[in-house]
Enzyme design. Structure first.
Site, PDB file in Angstrom:
ATOM      1  N   LEU A  21       0.900  -1.095   0.146  1.00  0.00           N
ATOM      2  CA  LEU A  21       0.101  -0.129   0.255  1.00  0.00           C
ATOM      3  C   LEU A  21       0.797   1.202   0.018  1.00  0.00           C
ATOM      4  CD1 LEU A  21      -2.630  -1.248   2.559  1.00  0.00           C
ATOM      5  CD2 LEU A  21      -3.126  -0.851   0.151  1.00  0.00           C
ATOM      6  N   GLY A  22       2.151   1.056   0.301  1.00  0.00           N
ATOM      7  CA  GLY A  22       3.087   2.197   0.317  1.00  0.00           C
ATOM      8  C   GLY A  22       4.406   2.033   1.344  1.00  0.00           C
ATOM      9  N   ARG A  23       5.224   2.933   1.115  1.00  0.00           N
ATOM     10  CA  ARG A  23       6.529   2.748   2.049  1.00  0.00           C
ATOM     11  C   ARG A  23       6.714   4.002   2.841  1.00  0.00           C
ATOM     12  NH1 ARG A  23      10.743   0.955  -1.478  1.00  0.00           N
ATOM     13  NH2 ARG A  23      12.265   1.968   0.188  1.00  0.00           N
ATOM     14  N   LYS A  25       8.937   5.848   6.170  1.00  0.00           N
ATOM     15  CA  LYS A  25      10.508   5.888   6.643  1.00  0.00           C
ATOM     16  C   LYS A  25      11.071   4.440   7.413  1.00  0.00           C
ATOM     17  CE  LYS A  25      13.169   9.196   8.709  1.00  0.00           C
ATOM     18  NZ  LYS A  25      14.091   8.785  10.061  1.00  0.00           N
ATOM     19  N   PHE A  26      10.018   3.897   7.961  1.00  0.00           N
ATOM     20  CA  PHE A  26      10.663   2.835   8.962  1.00  0.00           C
ATOM     21  C   PHE A  26      10.297   1.348   8.249  1.00  0.00           C
ATOM     22  CE2 PHE A  26      12.945   4.740  12.034  1.00  0.00           C
ATOM     23  CZ  PHE A  26      12.415   5.996  12.306  1.00  0.00           C
ATOM     24  N   GLY A  27       9.318   1.432   7.027  1.00  0.00           N
ATOM     25  CA  GLY A  27       9.049   0.199   6.655  1.00  0.00           C
ATOM     26  C   GLY A  27       7.904   0.292   5.222  1.00  0.00           C
ATOM     27  N   HIS A  28       7.469  -1.016   4.993  1.00  0.00           N
ATOM     28  CA  HIS A  28       6.385  -1.072   4.152  1.00  0.00           C
ATOM     29  C   HIS A  28       4.921  -1.154   4.901  1.00  0.00           C
ATOM     30  CE1 HIS A  28      10.003  -1.563   1.808  1.00  0.00           C
ATOM     31  NE2 HIS A  28       9.198  -1.376   0.403  1.00  0.00           N
ATOM     32  N   VAL A  29       3.758  -1.025   4.160  1.00  0.00           N
ATOM     33  CA  VAL A  29       2.605  -1.227   4.542  1.00  0.00           C
ATOM     34  C   VAL A  29       1.899  -1.954   3.404  1.00  0.00           C
ATOM     35  CG1 VAL A  29       0.316  -0.364   5.234  1.00  0.00           C
ATOM     36  CG2 VAL A  29       2.301   1.078   5.779  1.00  0.00           C
ATOM     37  N   ASP A 138       0.697  14.791  14.605  1.00  0.00           N
ATOM     38  CA  ASP A 138       1.811  15.320  13.421  1.00  0.00           C
ATOM     39  C   ASP A 138       0.658  15.126  12.361  1.00  0.00           C
ATOM     40  OD1 ASP A 138       5.056  14.462  12.407  1.00  0.00           O
ATOM     41  OD2 ASP A 138       3.569  16.361  12.378  1.00  0.00           O
TER      42      ASP A 138
HETATM   43  C1  LIG Z   1       5.462   3.421  12.947  1.00  0.00           C
HETATM   44  O1  LIG Z   1       4.315   3.303  12.103  1.00  0.00           O
HETATM   45  C2  LIG Z   1       3.079   3.465  12.600  1.00  0.00           C
HETATM   46  C3  LIG Z   1       2.064   3.202  11.663  1.00  0.00           C
HETATM   47  O2  LIG Z   1       2.085   4.118  10.644  1.00  0.00           O
HETATM   48  C4  LIG Z   1       1.405   3.993   9.563  1.00  0.00           C
HETATM   49  C5  LIG Z   1       0.256   3.069   9.470  1.00  0.00           C
HETATM   50  C6  LIG Z   1      -0.464   2.872   8.240  1.00  0.00           C
HETATM   51  C7  LIG Z   1      -0.281   3.255   7.030  1.00  0.00           C
HETATM   52  C8  LIG Z   1       0.883   4.312   7.162  1.00  0.00           C
HETATM   53  C9  LIG Z   1       1.690   4.396   8.299  1.00  0.00           C
HETATM   54  O3  LIG Z   1       2.844   5.333   8.277  1.00  0.00           O
HETATM   55  C10 LIG Z   1       3.137   6.117   7.371  1.00  0.00           C
HETATM   56  C11 LIG Z   1       3.852   5.070   6.124  1.00  0.00           C
HETATM   57  O4  LIG Z   1       4.272   4.166   6.582  1.00  0.00           O
HETATM   58  N1  LIG Z   1       3.662   5.505   4.741  1.00  0.00           N
HETATM   59  C12 LIG Z   1       3.500   6.985   4.538  1.00  0.00           C
HETATM   60  C13 LIG Z   1       3.722   4.530   3.720  1.00  0.00           C
HETATM   61  C14 LIG Z   1       2.506   3.873   3.634  1.00  0.00           C
HETATM   62  C15 LIG Z   1       1.225   4.850   3.449  1.00  0.00           C
HETATM   63  N2  LIG Z   1      -0.115   4.146   3.667  1.00  0.00           N
HETATM   64  C16 LIG Z   1      -1.026   3.647   2.880  1.00  0.00           C
HETATM   65  C17 LIG Z   1      -2.273   3.239   3.039  1.00  0.00           C
HETATM   66  C18 LIG Z   1      -3.313   2.883   2.444  1.00  0.00           C
HETATM   67  N3  LIG Z   1      -4.157   2.346   2.939  1.00  0.00           N
HETATM   68  C19 LIG Z   1      -3.929   2.218   4.154  1.00  0.00           C
HETATM   69  N4  LIG Z   1      -4.726   1.665   5.126  1.00  0.00           N
HETATM   70  C20 LIG Z   1      -3.931   1.579   6.362  1.00  0.00           C
HETATM   71  N5  LIG Z   1      -2.692   1.938   6.623  1.00  0.00           N
HETATM   72  C21 LIG Z   1      -2.099   2.829   5.629  1.00  0.00           C
HETATM   73  C22 LIG Z   1      -2.646   2.705   4.211  1.00  0.00           C
HETATM   74  N6  LIG Z   1      -0.891   3.299   5.989  1.00  0.00           N
END
Ligand SMILES: COCCOc1ccc2cc1OCC(=O)N(C)CCCNCc1c[nH]c3ncnc(c13)N2
Length: 278
Positions: A21-23, A25-29, A138
């Site tokens: 779903l995306g990447r 700073k610390f990893g992929h989702v 943030d």
């Molecule tokens: C320490 O980390 C805490 C959790 O941070 C995240 C939880 C869930 C996230 C993204 C999170 O951090 C930002 C990140 O990794 N990106 C910007 C890359 C991916 C972008 N998401 C794409 C996305 C699309 N549909 C989603 N449904 C649920 N979660 C998603 C996404 N992303």
């Protein structure tokens, strides 16, 4: 005895992992499906060595601890987490319509109704967080996701002031920092009202208000609250009034969140359901 959901020990083989779903700073989702329930989730995979290098493991643990107890329609749920030899996995609610900032880039700027609907949702989520003594979200567009019905979800886990999102803020965009953080004085939950004002401006104009080429210039504009409203796109006086009441240098004089929800611009433009239907 049957363990409750929370105590379940998850393992990667509990999931069918799908597309990325995306990447971050610390990893992929990744999109994933829990096999027993067929529930669709998002799985964020963080690499332990990267977390170690950035000394953020304990912060991640604290943020996951806070996040796992939060229940609000505009806050992305954390269902659980697990880890293996090299990675930490976060089991998250899936936001089917993805990242809000991509939508903002596509539309250039949002309508007043769409902006007000999003700002009202975020104000309600922040009231809930402040009620739980959690501050400093943030809440820039990169940390906002959109659910299947168009509802906003705060995704970033930088709940407390000492999160890695602060580090990200230090090396990421400065646009959202309030004066008290730029001047490194004490700060409290009023920082979130400032960020909400920045976000409201960026939804309506497509750019944050104090953006500048050089960091030093952005700092200067923030601490001076050098707020200017371009003539294009047209933005109503009521919207400018709300933004002007949130972007106030003295944090104690910023419009309280419950007053944001009572502001005429919000009352007249925000969809009561909190969902923007276009
Ligand atoms: C320490 O980390 C805490 C959790 O941070 C995240 C939880 C869930 C996230 C993204 C999170 O951090 C930002 C990140 O990794 N990106 C910007 C890359 C991916 C972008 N998401 C794409 C996305 C699309 N549909 C989603 N449904 C649920 N979660 C998603 C996404 N992303």
């Amino acid at each position: 005895t049957q363990h409750s959901q929370e105590e379940k020990r998850w393992v990667l083989s509990d999931f069918d992992v799908g597309k990325a779903l995306g990447r971050g700073k610390f990893g992929h989702v990744y999109l994933a499906r829990e096999k027993r329930s067929n529930q669709i989730v998002a799985l964020k995979v963080l690499f332990k060595n990267q977390l170690k290098q950035s000394q953020v493991e304990h912060q991640l643990r604290r943020e996951v601890e806070i996040q796992s107890h939060l229940r609000h329609p505009n806050i992305l749920r954390l269902y659980g987490y697990f880890y293996d030899q090299t990675r930490v996995y976060l089991i998250l609610e899936h936001a089917a319509k993805g990242e809000l900032y991509k939508e903002l880039q596509r539309c250039k700027h949002f309508s007043e109704r769409r902006s007000a609907t999003y700002i009202a949702s975020l104000a309600r989520a922040l009231i809930y967080l402040h009620g739980k003594h959690v501050i400093h979200r943030d809440i820039k567009p990169e940390n906002l996701l959109v659910g299947a019905q168009g509802e906003l979800k705060i995704a970033d886990f930088g709940w407390s002031v000492h999160t890695f999102n602060r580090r990200r803020t230090m090396c990421g965009t400065l646009d959202y920092l309030p004066p008290e953080m730029v001047e490194k004085t004490e700060h409290d939950y009023h920082v979130d009202i400032w960020s909400l004002g920045i976000l409201c401006y960026e939804f309506l104009y497509g750019l944050p208000p104090f953006e500048a080429k050089e960091h030093s210039e952005t700092y200067r504009r923030i601490v001076k609250v050098d707020l200017k409203f371009p003539s294009k796109p047209f933005v109503s006086p009521a919207a400018k009034d709300l933004i002007s009441q949130m972007l106030v240098k003295n944090s104690a004089h910023r419009l309280p969140l419950h007053k944001v929800l009572e502001h005429p611009w919000i009352v007249q433009n925000a969809d009561p359901s909190g969902v923007y239907r276009g």
